[in-house]
Structures are given as C-alpha cells and as structure tokens.
Enzyme design. Structure first.
Site, PDB file in Angstrom:
ATOM      1  N   ASP A  69       0.850  -1.196   0.000  1.00 45.53           N
ATOM      2  CA  ASP A  69       0.000   0.000   0.000  1.00 45.53           C
ATOM      3  C   ASP A  69       0.880   1.238   0.000  1.00 45.53           C
ATOM      4  O   ASP A  69       1.829   1.328   0.780  1.00 45.53           O
ATOM      5  CB  ASP A  69      -0.901   0.015   1.237  1.00 45.53           C
ATOM      6  CG  ASP A  69      -1.934   1.118   1.147  1.00 45.53           C
ATOM      7  OD1 ASP A  69      -2.797   1.047   0.256  1.00 45.53           O
ATOM      8  OD2 ASP A  69      -1.887   2.064   1.955  1.00 45.53           O
TER       9      ASP A  69
HETATM   10  C1  TTP Z   1       3.165   8.459  -5.723  1.00 40.12           C
HETATM   11  C2  TTP Z   1       2.855   7.452  -6.797  1.00 40.12           C
HETATM   12  C3  TTP Z   1       1.886   6.475  -6.632  1.00 40.12           C
HETATM   13  N1  TTP Z   1       1.619   5.578  -7.628  1.00 40.12           N
HETATM   14  C4  TTP Z   1       0.576   4.554  -7.480  1.00 40.12           C
HETATM   15  C5  TTP Z   1       1.055   3.222  -6.897  1.00 40.12           C
HETATM   16  C6  TTP Z   1      -0.244   2.572  -6.478  1.00 40.12           C
HETATM   17  O1  TTP Z   1      -0.766   1.827  -7.587  1.00 40.12           O
HETATM   18  C7  TTP Z   1      -1.157   3.759  -6.194  1.00 40.12           C
HETATM   19  C8  TTP Z   1      -1.482   3.857  -4.731  1.00 40.12           C
HETATM   20  O2  TTP Z   1      -2.629   3.119  -4.459  1.00 40.12           O
HETATM   21  P1  TTP Z   1      -2.651   1.785  -3.603  1.00 40.12           P
HETATM   22  O3  TTP Z   1      -3.929   1.812  -2.836  1.00 40.12           O
HETATM   23  O4  TTP Z   1      -1.373   1.605  -2.841  1.00 40.12           O
HETATM   24  O5  TTP Z   1      -2.691   0.625  -4.699  1.00 40.12           O
HETATM   25  P2  TTP Z   1      -3.753   0.322  -5.836  1.00 40.12           P
HETATM   26  O6  TTP Z   1      -5.150   0.624  -5.360  1.00 40.12           O
HETATM   27  O7  TTP Z   1      -3.303   0.984  -7.107  1.00 40.12           O
HETATM   28  O8  TTP Z   1      -3.569  -1.236  -6.037  1.00 40.12           O
HETATM   29  P3  TTP Z   1      -3.860  -2.444  -4.983  1.00 40.12           P
HETATM   30  O9  TTP Z   1      -4.503  -1.868  -3.743  1.00 40.12           O
HETATM   31  O10 TTP Z   1      -4.777  -3.385  -5.716  1.00 40.12           O
HETATM   32  O11 TTP Z   1      -2.507  -3.044  -4.721  1.00 40.12           O
HETATM   33  O12 TTP Z   1      -0.452   4.941  -6.595  1.00 40.12           O
HETATM   34  C9  TTP Z   1       2.336   5.618  -8.818  1.00 40.12           C
HETATM   35  O13 TTP Z   1       2.088   4.804  -9.728  1.00 40.12           O
HETATM   36  N2  TTP Z   1       3.318   6.554  -8.986  1.00 40.12           N
HETATM   37  C10 TTP Z   1       3.615   7.487  -8.037  1.00 40.12           C
HETATM   38  O14 TTP Z   1       4.523   8.325  -8.266  1.00 40.12           O
END
Ligand code: TTP
Length: 189
Positions: A69
């Site tokens: 997360d």
């Molecule tokens: C800060 C940042 C976040 N992110 C993304 C990563 C995560 O996919 C998302 C944060 O949300 P999360 O809730 O961590 O993950 P998710 O809902 O995408 O997937 P799951 O819960 O099924 O594992 O933000 C980027 O891709 N690049 C960035 O620079």
C-alpha cells in the site's frame, strides 16, 4: 507453492516482474480507509496486511502472498488516491513547491506467518502554476495514483528531487520486499 501478488496495480506487477520471480496476480477486495488515526507507516502496513490476508483466504496454505500500500504524507496528512479532479487539484496544489514523504507498506504472508516492513522516500515538488496543475490533471494520469501523481510518467515533470528508494514511490520498494521474502524463505538473489 506459488507466489501471489495481491494487487490490481499494473506498476506493482511490472516492478515485481523486474526481480525475475514467477508469480500470479489475485486482486484483493479491500477498500483502504486513510482516515484511520495511526502513524502513516503503520497505516500503510495495516493496509498491506489487509490486502494480503484477504487474498490468503482463497489460496493454498503454503502459498506466499505479497500485499502493498502506497500513501503520500504532507504535514502529517495522508493523501491516498484522489476521489475526483477537484480532489486531485487540491492535492497537487498542496504538494507544489514542497517536500513530502511517500510511504509504501509491504506485507508477505506465508500460512499463519506475516512479515511486514515499509520504505519511506522524500519527494520535493517544484513550484507549479494552477494552469500547469490543470494541464497535468487533463492527462488523466493522477486519478489512480496516491497523491495524484505518477513519478514514472508525466508526473516526472513535477518532481525536483527525491531522497530514498525510487521504486517505493512507484508503488513497490523492491529491496524492502526482498528482505521480507528472504524471511519467508524466498531469495531473490
Ligand atoms: C506516488 C505514486 C503512486 N503511484 C501509485 C502506486 C499505487 O498503484 C497507487 C497507490 O494506491 P494503492 O492503494 O497503494 O494501490 P492500488 O489501489 O493501485 O492497487 P492495490 O490496492 O490493488 O494493490 O499509486 C504511482 O504509480 N506513482 C507514483 O509516483
């Protein structure tokens, strides 16, 4: 025994593929609640555990499940994924010109055992005009990303510098993960 990534995030799937590990993806049904009153790293770990345990209900006992997360923290306030374009604009306006922390919690579940950890990266945004924020939101990139940006995409244009693990910002700190998998008996190197 199978390794399962409990994530819908294409970024996490790509990052885990970099390690050469063979794994399956099963998406968890967990909804994160970023309003919980606990330190941000504990919050990210708790969500990572919830995701991994949710998927563990559907797999064999000796499988290993990885949950993660990612949250953005500014002045102690937690930013998850924006709810809409206005929320994205509010997040990006708050982050502009300032330094914030990106925390990814990771959980590795093996039977009754769980190994947890987190990684923390400091990210400094450059100053942004409201036009630049509007233009960035119009790309559609912010909507499914914590803090409303993607450092691996057009969001790279927002970032002046970082201190810490880059992959942690993208969503999966690989060194932290390697240490947790090693505790579970899986060596990536
Ligand atoms: C800060 C940042 C976040 N992110 C993304 C990563 C995560 O996919 C998302 C944060 O949300 P999360 O809730 O961590 O993950 P998710 O809902 O995408 O997937 P799951 O819960 O099924 O594992 O933000 C980027 O891709 N690049 C960035 O620079």
């Amino acid at each position: 025994m199978e390794i399962i990534l409990a994530s819908s995030s294409p970024r996490r799937q790509q990052l885990l593929s970099l390690t050469g590990l063979r794994f399956k993806v099963i998406v968890s049904q967990v909804e994160e609640d970023n309003a919980k009153d606990m330190p941000p790293q504990e919050l990210a770990i708790a969500h990572a555990c919830e995701k991994a345990f949710d998927v563990s209900k559907h797999v064999c006992g000796d499988d290993i499940i990885i949950g993660a997360d990612t949250i953005v923290v500014l002045d102690g306030k937690v930013f998850g994924k924006p709810t809409d374009k206005n929320d994205a604009a509010a997040m990006l306006t708050a982050l502009a010109g300032r330094e914030h922390i990106v925390i990814s919690g990771v959980a590795v579940v093996k039977g009754q055992q769980v190994f947890t950890g987190y990684s923390s990266t400091s990210v400094k945004f450059r100053q942004l005009t409201s036009k630049q924020i509007e233009n960035y939101i119009a790309t559609g990139e912010p909507m499914d990303k914590a803090g409303a940006y993607a450092i691996q995409g057009r969001g790279a244009l927002l970032v002046e510098k970082i201190d810490g693990c880059y992959n942690n910002v993208v969503g999966l700190p690989l060194v932290t993960l390697a240490e947790l998998l090693s505790m579970a008996g899986v060596e990536l190197l």
